[in-house]
Design a protein around this motif. Structure first.
Motif, mmCIF file in Angstrom:
data_model
loop_
_atom_site.group_PDB
_atom_site.id
_atom_site.type_symbol
_atom_site.label_atom_id
_atom_site.label_comp_id
_atom_site.label_asym_id
_atom_site.label_seq_id
_atom_site.Cartn_x
_atom_site.Cartn_y
_atom_site.Cartn_z
ATOM 1 N N LYS A 8 1.236 -0.645 0.188
ATOM 2 C CA LYS A 8 0.026 -0.061 0.039
ATOM 3 C C LYS A 8 0.476 1.400 -0.360
ATOM 4 C CE LYS A 8 -3.617 2.095 2.618
ATOM 5 N NZ LYS A 8 -4.779 2.325 3.719
ATOM 6 N N VAL A 9 0.564 1.920 -0.903
ATOM 7 C CA VAL A 9 1.004 3.890 -0.795
ATOM 8 C C VAL A 9 0.433 4.602 -0.598
ATOM 9 C CG1 VAL A 9 2.321 4.980 -2.618
ATOM 10 C CG2 VAL A 9 2.775 2.772 -3.260
ATOM 11 N N MET A 10 0.542 5.494 0.543
ATOM 12 C CA MET A 10 0.170 6.790 1.042
ATOM 13 C C MET A 10 -0.304 7.418 0.060
ATOM 14 S SD MET A 10 -0.130 4.072 3.970
ATOM 15 C CE MET A 10 -1.539 5.021 4.715
ATOM 16 N N LEU A 11 -1.437 8.164 0.351
ATOM 17 C CA LEU A 11 -1.161 9.497 -0.328
ATOM 18 C C LEU A 11 -0.300 10.471 0.412
ATOM 19 C CD1 LEU A 11 -4.398 10.763 1.111
ATOM 20 C CD2 LEU A 11 -4.214 9.786 -1.200
ATOM 21 N N ASP A 12 0.810 10.306 0.999
ATOM 22 C CA ASP A 12 2.284 10.682 0.721
ATOM 23 C C ASP A 12 3.294 10.712 0.198
ATOM 24 O OD1 ASP A 12 3.260 8.955 2.682
ATOM 25 O OD2 ASP A 12 3.046 10.265 4.242
ATOM 26 N N GLY A 13 2.822 9.347 -0.424
ATOM 27 C CA GLY A 13 4.082 8.351 -1.567
ATOM 28 C C GLY A 13 4.090 7.420 -0.858
ATOM 29 N N ALA A 54 -6.639 -6.430 -4.880
ATOM 30 C CA ALA A 54 -7.138 -6.544 -3.078
ATOM 31 C C ALA A 54 -8.401 -6.446 -3.345
ATOM 32 C CB ALA A 54 -7.435 -4.875 -2.410
ATOM 33 N N ASP A 55 -9.726 -6.073 -4.068
ATOM 34 C CA ASP A 55 -11.033 -6.265 -4.590
ATOM 35 C C ASP A 55 -11.082 -7.780 -4.852
ATOM 36 O OD1 ASP A 55 -11.267 -3.199 -3.757
ATOM 37 O OD2 ASP A 55 -11.474 -3.220 -6.150
ATOM 38 N N LEU A 56 -10.252 -7.773 -5.942
ATOM 39 C CA LEU A 56 -10.354 -9.491 -6.881
ATOM 40 C C LEU A 56 -10.540 -10.027 -5.302
ATOM 41 C CD1 LEU A 56 -10.653 -10.831 -8.817
ATOM 42 C CD2 LEU A 56 -8.443 -11.576 -9.249
ATOM 43 N N TYR A 57 -9.495 -10.494 -4.896
ATOM 44 C CA TYR A 57 -9.367 -11.206 -4.172
ATOM 45 C C TYR A 57 -9.514 -10.855 -2.570
ATOM 46 C CZ TYR A 57 -6.436 -12.854 -7.038
ATOM 47 O OH TYR A 57 -6.123 -14.015 -8.015
ATOM 48 N N GLN A 58 -10.594 -9.214 -2.084
ATOM 49 C CA GLN A 58 -11.097 -9.492 -0.798
ATOM 50 C C GLN A 58 -10.413 -9.006 -0.350
ATOM 51 O OE1 GLN A 58 -14.306 -11.653 -1.315
ATOM 52 N NE2 GLN A 58 -15.671 -10.454 -2.737
ATOM 53 N N VAL A 59 -9.058 -8.320 0.304
ATOM 54 C CA VAL A 59 -8.163 -7.788 1.727
ATOM 55 C C VAL A 59 -8.039 -6.266 1.729
ATOM 56 C CG1 VAL A 59 -5.709 -8.263 1.347
ATOM 57 C CG2 VAL A 59 -6.543 -10.479 -0.336
ATOM 58 N N PHE A 65 0.099 -11.450 0.008
ATOM 59 C CA PHE A 65 1.068 -12.292 -1.111
ATOM 60 C C PHE A 65 -0.691 -12.764 -1.484
ATOM 61 C CE2 PHE A 65 3.866 -10.871 2.270
ATOM 62 C CZ PHE A 65 4.661 -10.485 2.060
ATOM 63 N N ILE A 66 0.347 -12.891 -3.078
ATOM 64 C CA ILE A 66 -0.508 -13.920 -4.254
ATOM 65 C C ILE A 66 0.327 -15.199 -4.554
ATOM 66 C CG2 ILE A 66 -1.982 -14.027 -6.070
ATOM 67 C CD1 ILE A 66 -2.525 -10.988 -5.372
ATOM 68 N N VAL A 67 -0.189 -16.465 -3.917
ATOM 69 C CA VAL A 67 0.768 -17.371 -4.476
ATOM 70 C C VAL A 67 -0.302 -18.431 -5.421
ATOM 71 C CG1 VAL A 67 2.050 -19.057 -3.279
ATOM 72 C CG2 VAL A 67 1.389 -17.858 -2.037
ATOM 73 N N GLU A 68 0.941 -18.413 -6.197
ATOM 74 C CA GLU A 68 -0.010 -19.561 -7.640
ATOM 75 C C GLU A 68 0.903 -19.963 -8.248
ATOM 76 O OE1 GLU A 68 -1.836 -15.594 -10.261
ATOM 77 O OE2 GLU A 68 0.146 -14.729 -9.912
ATOM 78 N N PRO A 74 -5.260 -19.764 -6.941
ATOM 79 C CA PRO A 74 -4.506 -18.852 -5.651
ATOM 80 C C PRO A 74 -4.442 -18.582 -4.717
ATOM 81 C CG PRO A 74 -5.353 -17.283 -8.017
ATOM 82 C CD PRO A 74 -6.106 -19.126 -7.888
ATOM 83 N N GLU A 75 -3.808 -18.802 -3.648
ATOM 84 C CA GLU A 75 -3.504 -19.062 -1.996
ATOM 85 C C GLU A 75 -3.649 -17.099 -2.114
ATOM 86 O OE1 GLU A 75 -2.673 -21.545 0.044
ATOM 87 O OE2 GLU A 75 -2.277 -22.896 -0.726
ATOM 88 N N ILE A 76 -3.807 -16.629 -0.631
ATOM 89 C CA ILE A 76 -3.668 -15.309 -0.020
ATOM 90 C C ILE A 76 -3.185 -15.490 0.792
ATOM 91 C CG2 ILE A 76 -4.318 -12.692 0.164
ATOM 92 C CD1 ILE A 76 -5.161 -13.629 -2.932
ATOM 93 N N TYR A 77 -2.151 -14.794 0.844
ATOM 94 C CA TYR A 77 -1.269 -14.751 2.405
ATOM 95 C C TYR A 77 -1.040 -12.980 3.146
ATOM 96 C CZ TYR A 77 -0.575 -19.064 1.486
ATOM 97 O OH TYR A 77 -0.178 -20.645 2.308
#
Length: 88
Positions: A8-13, A54-59, A65-68, A74-77
């Motif tokens: 995640k990149v915050m608004l301040d960069g 994040a939307d696709l995997y509901q995170v 992490f997405i492990v394919e 895919p597994e989400i960690y």
């Protein structure tokens, strides 16, 4: 196997604090080379690649992490230590 890290990149960069901590742990442990792709979820930009994933995997946590693996879903960690134990 392909591992994608979504940060995640915050608004301040800057990266979120947790993302910075996890990336440093990856570097210090030597596991950073196992991450195939780094993607950013940019705060305030719902169309950024990381936000879409994040939307696709509901995170709703960062980093994650997405492990394919071929032939598997895919597994989400969302927990770094679980990724290390189960995958790295």
């Amino acid at each position: 196997m392909k591992i994608t890290m979504v940060k995640k990149v915050m608004l301040d960069g800057n990266l979120c604090t947790k993302c910075e901590e996890v990336q440093k742990r990856l570097e210090d442990s030597g596991h950073i080379h196992r991450i195939d792709q780094f993607v950013n979820a940019v705060e305030g930009e719902p169309g950024s690649t990381g936000a879409l994933l994040a939307d696709l995997y509901q995170v709703d946590k960062a980093p994650f992490f997405i492990v394919e693996e071929e032939g598997k879903e895919p597994e989400i960690y969302t927990i770094y230590f679980k990724l290390v134990k189960d995958v790295l």
